[in-house]
Enzyme design. Structure first.
Site, PDB file in Angstrom:
ATOM      1  N   TYR A 111     -10.458   0.703  15.327  1.00  0.00           N
ATOM      2  CA  TYR A 111      -9.418   1.376  14.481  1.00  0.00           C
ATOM      3  C   TYR A 111      -9.418   2.738  14.997  1.00  0.00           C
ATOM      4  CZ  TYR A 111      -7.636   3.107  10.121  1.00  0.00           C
ATOM      5  OH  TYR A 111      -6.929   3.917   9.181  1.00  0.00           O
ATOM      6  N   GLY A 125       0.971  -1.253  -0.083  1.00  0.00           N
ATOM      7  CA  GLY A 125      -0.081  -0.110  -0.022  1.00  0.00           C
ATOM      8  C   GLY A 125       0.799   1.195  -0.008  1.00  0.00           C
TER       9      GLY A 125
HETATM   10  N1  NAP Z   1      -6.568   2.806   2.943  1.00  0.00           N
HETATM   11  C1  NAP Z   1      -7.050   3.822   3.539  1.00  0.00           C
HETATM   12  O1  NAP Z   1      -8.165   4.303   2.905  1.00  0.00           O
HETATM   13  C2  NAP Z   1      -6.649   4.917   4.713  1.00  0.00           C
HETATM   14  C3  NAP Z   1      -7.229   5.744   4.897  1.00  0.00           C
HETATM   15  C4  NAP Z   1      -6.741   6.570   5.992  1.00  0.00           C
HETATM   16  C5  NAP Z   1      -5.457   6.422   6.668  1.00  0.00           C
HETATM   17  N2  NAP Z   1      -4.765   5.230   6.235  1.00  0.00           N
HETATM   18  C6  NAP Z   1      -3.877   4.759   7.081  1.00  0.00           C
HETATM   19  O2  NAP Z   1      -2.721   4.605   5.973  1.00  0.00           O
HETATM   20  C7  NAP Z   1      -1.678   3.400   6.418  1.00  0.00           C
HETATM   21  C8  NAP Z   1      -1.396   2.717   5.501  1.00  0.00           C
HETATM   22  O3  NAP Z   1      -2.467   1.906   5.172  1.00  0.00           O
HETATM   23  P1  NAP Z   1      -2.529   1.176   3.695  1.00  0.00           P
HETATM   24  O4  NAP Z   1      -3.928   1.708   3.266  1.00  0.00           O
HETATM   25  O5  NAP Z   1      -1.443   1.291   3.083  1.00  0.00           O
HETATM   26  O6  NAP Z   1      -2.972  -0.272   4.304  1.00  0.00           O
HETATM   27  P2  NAP Z   1      -2.065  -1.603   3.814  1.00  0.00           P
HETATM   28  O7  NAP Z   1      -1.912  -1.858   2.192  1.00  0.00           O
HETATM   29  O8  NAP Z   1      -3.019  -2.804   4.464  1.00  0.00           O
HETATM   30  O9  NAP Z   1      -0.571  -1.582   4.521  1.00  0.00           O
HETATM   31  C9  NAP Z   1      -0.621  -1.660   5.758  1.00  0.00           C
HETATM   32  C10 NAP Z   1       0.615  -1.939   6.186  1.00  0.00           C
HETATM   33  O10 NAP Z   1       0.971  -2.030   7.656  1.00  0.00           O
HETATM   34  C11 NAP Z   1       1.785  -3.225   7.935  1.00  0.00           C
HETATM   35  N3  NAP Z   1       1.485  -4.075   9.209  1.00  0.00           N
HETATM   36  C12 NAP Z   1      -0.062  -4.374   9.740  1.00  0.00           C
HETATM   37  N4  NAP Z   1       0.256  -4.856  10.660  1.00  0.00           N
HETATM   38  C13 NAP Z   1       1.497  -4.712  11.279  1.00  0.00           C
HETATM   39  C14 NAP Z   1       2.163  -5.235  12.280  1.00  0.00           C
HETATM   40  N5  NAP Z   1       1.563  -6.103  13.296  1.00  0.00           N
HETATM   41  N6  NAP Z   1       3.304  -5.031  12.413  1.00  0.00           N
HETATM   42  C15 NAP Z   1       4.042  -4.150  11.737  1.00  0.00           C
HETATM   43  N7  NAP Z   1       3.373  -3.744  10.454  1.00  0.00           N
HETATM   44  C16 NAP Z   1       2.162  -4.157  10.156  1.00  0.00           C
HETATM   45  C17 NAP Z   1       1.371  -4.085   6.662  1.00  0.00           C
HETATM   46  O11 NAP Z   1       2.651  -4.906   6.499  1.00  0.00           O
HETATM   47  P3  NAP Z   1       2.741  -6.606   6.953  1.00  0.00           P
HETATM   48  O12 NAP Z   1       0.995  -7.032   6.892  1.00  0.00           O
HETATM   49  O13 NAP Z   1       3.589  -7.320   6.143  1.00  0.00           O
HETATM   50  O14 NAP Z   1       3.216  -6.538   8.587  1.00  0.00           O
HETATM   51  C18 NAP Z   1       1.547  -3.339   5.556  1.00  0.00           C
HETATM   52  O15 NAP Z   1       2.656  -2.651   5.077  1.00  0.00           O
HETATM   53  C19 NAP Z   1      -2.347   3.112   7.867  1.00  0.00           C
HETATM   54  O16 NAP Z   1      -1.718   3.510   9.032  1.00  0.00           O
HETATM   55  C20 NAP Z   1      -3.872   3.367   7.749  1.00  0.00           C
HETATM   56  O17 NAP Z   1      -4.468   3.521   9.140  1.00  0.00           O
HETATM   57  C21 NAP Z   1      -5.411   4.314   5.394  1.00  0.00           C
END
Ligand code: NAP
Length: 277
Positions: A177, A36
């Site tokens: 969350y 992501g």
């Molecule tokens: N997508 C949205 O709409 C959105 C909106 C607002 C904010 N955000 C924020 O953006 C950030 C990135 O999210 P994304 O949308 O890119 O999601 P994503 O594609 O699911 O990526 C999440 C990342 O966090 C890592 N992660 C999850 N659990 C973990 C753990 N226990 N220890 C270490 N790393 C961990 C995952 O890697 P592994 O699974 O390899 O550990 C992955 O690299 C997050 O903080 C999210 O809250 C996202």
């Protein structure tokens, strides 16, 4: 990016020259760099000459991203890490600091999202513990471990990848969350008065929808306007280049102020929607 997505999202940084001037040769840690937004960010930082430290659980994915950065002439190191495991955090932080005594910027991007009703959560107290671990306690512990070196080195930058939801009224089904994202947001806000005089900048980025693995399971989001991971990564790049206190969509300020007086109404609307579903 479509016009509507651009209008609804925080501002991006398109020019690589500005980013390059800010981060070339600098050590930038990106948590959640295996997928992501974090993966897209790590790749872009690698392209503009930053020395990128990548952390997440999926070792294979981290190595692939590292390899992609190195094959394009960049510098990257992978650090497998589960942010729910305090001992791992301490060990990985120590390992990083041994190799890179100065970490110029830490992007707290790793995150876990859960959308679940209370009824379905009755036997799942661990949902709340897991979200707190990844989104709050883990990042706090990691940052505490890296802070002494930032202070000794005379400064740094802490970036929190957060969500618009932490500045809006509570939303049904999102408690695990939203509470955990709000906790880290407040923690960082409380740290600012102590860190700013030490030349440690803090940026909170409030994202709306980003189309990633995280948002994909929510069917309602699939056709809604949102950023791609690359677009969201360029918002983080803007933070790294300009070090603002906050990066958010233009509409979030007024929405934040209106959310308290409108809370009875949003509770009423949500209870109608939830009871009819
Ligand atoms: N997508 C949205 O709409 C959105 C909106 C607002 C904010 N955000 C924020 O953006 C950030 C990135 O999210 P994304 O949308 O890119 O999601 P994503 O594609 O699911 O990526 C999440 C990342 O966090 C890592 N992660 C999850 N659990 C973990 C753990 N226990 N220890 C270490 N790393 C961990 C995952 O890697 P592994 O699974 O390899 O550990 C992955 O690299 C997050 O903080 C999210 O809250 C996202």
């Amino acid at each position: 990016m479509s016009l509507l997505s651009r209008l609804l999202a925080p501002p991006v940084l398109s020019r690589d020259e500005e980013l390059n001037a800010a981060v070339e040769g600098k050590v930038v840690l990106v948590t959640g760099a295996s997928h992501g937004i974090g993966e897209a960010l790590a790749l872009r930082l690698g392209r503009v000459g930053a020395r990128v430290l990548l952390a997440a659980r999926s070792q294979d994915r981290l190595q692939e991203v590292c390899l992609a950065i190195r094959s394009a002439g960049g510098q990257a190191w992978s650090y497998p890490l589960d942010l729910r495991d305090p001992e791992q955090i301490d060990g990985v932080a120590e390992e990083m600091l041994q190799r890179h005594p100065q970490i110029h910027a830490v992007v707290h991007n790793a995150g876990k999202s859960i959308r679940r009703s209370l009824r379905k959560s009755l036997l799942r107290a661990h949902d709340f513990e897991r979200c707190m671990g990844v989104n709050y306690l883990g990042p706090v512990r990691l940052q505490l471990a890296l802070l002494p070196s930032m202070l000794e080195c005379g400064g740094g930058h802490i970036v929190n990848v957060s969500s618009v939801s932490v500045r809006l009224a509570p939303a049904a089904h999102w408690a695990a969350y939203h509470c955990s994202k709000t906790a880290f947001d407040l923690w960082l806000g409380a740290a600012v008065p102590e860190l700013k005089p030490k030349n440690i900048a803090c940026t909170s980025i409030y994202f709306g929808l980003v189309h990633t693995r995280m948002s994909a399971p929510t069917k309602e989001y699939q056709n809604m306007p949102g950023q791609t991971p690359e677009e969201a990564a360029s918002v983080v790049c803007r933070a790294l280049a300009r070090r603002p206190r906050v990066l958010q969509p233009w509409w979030l300020g007024p929405a934040h102020w209106l959310s308290a007086p409108l809370e009875p109404f949003t509770e009423w609307i949500q209870s109608k929607i939830v009871s009819s579903s």
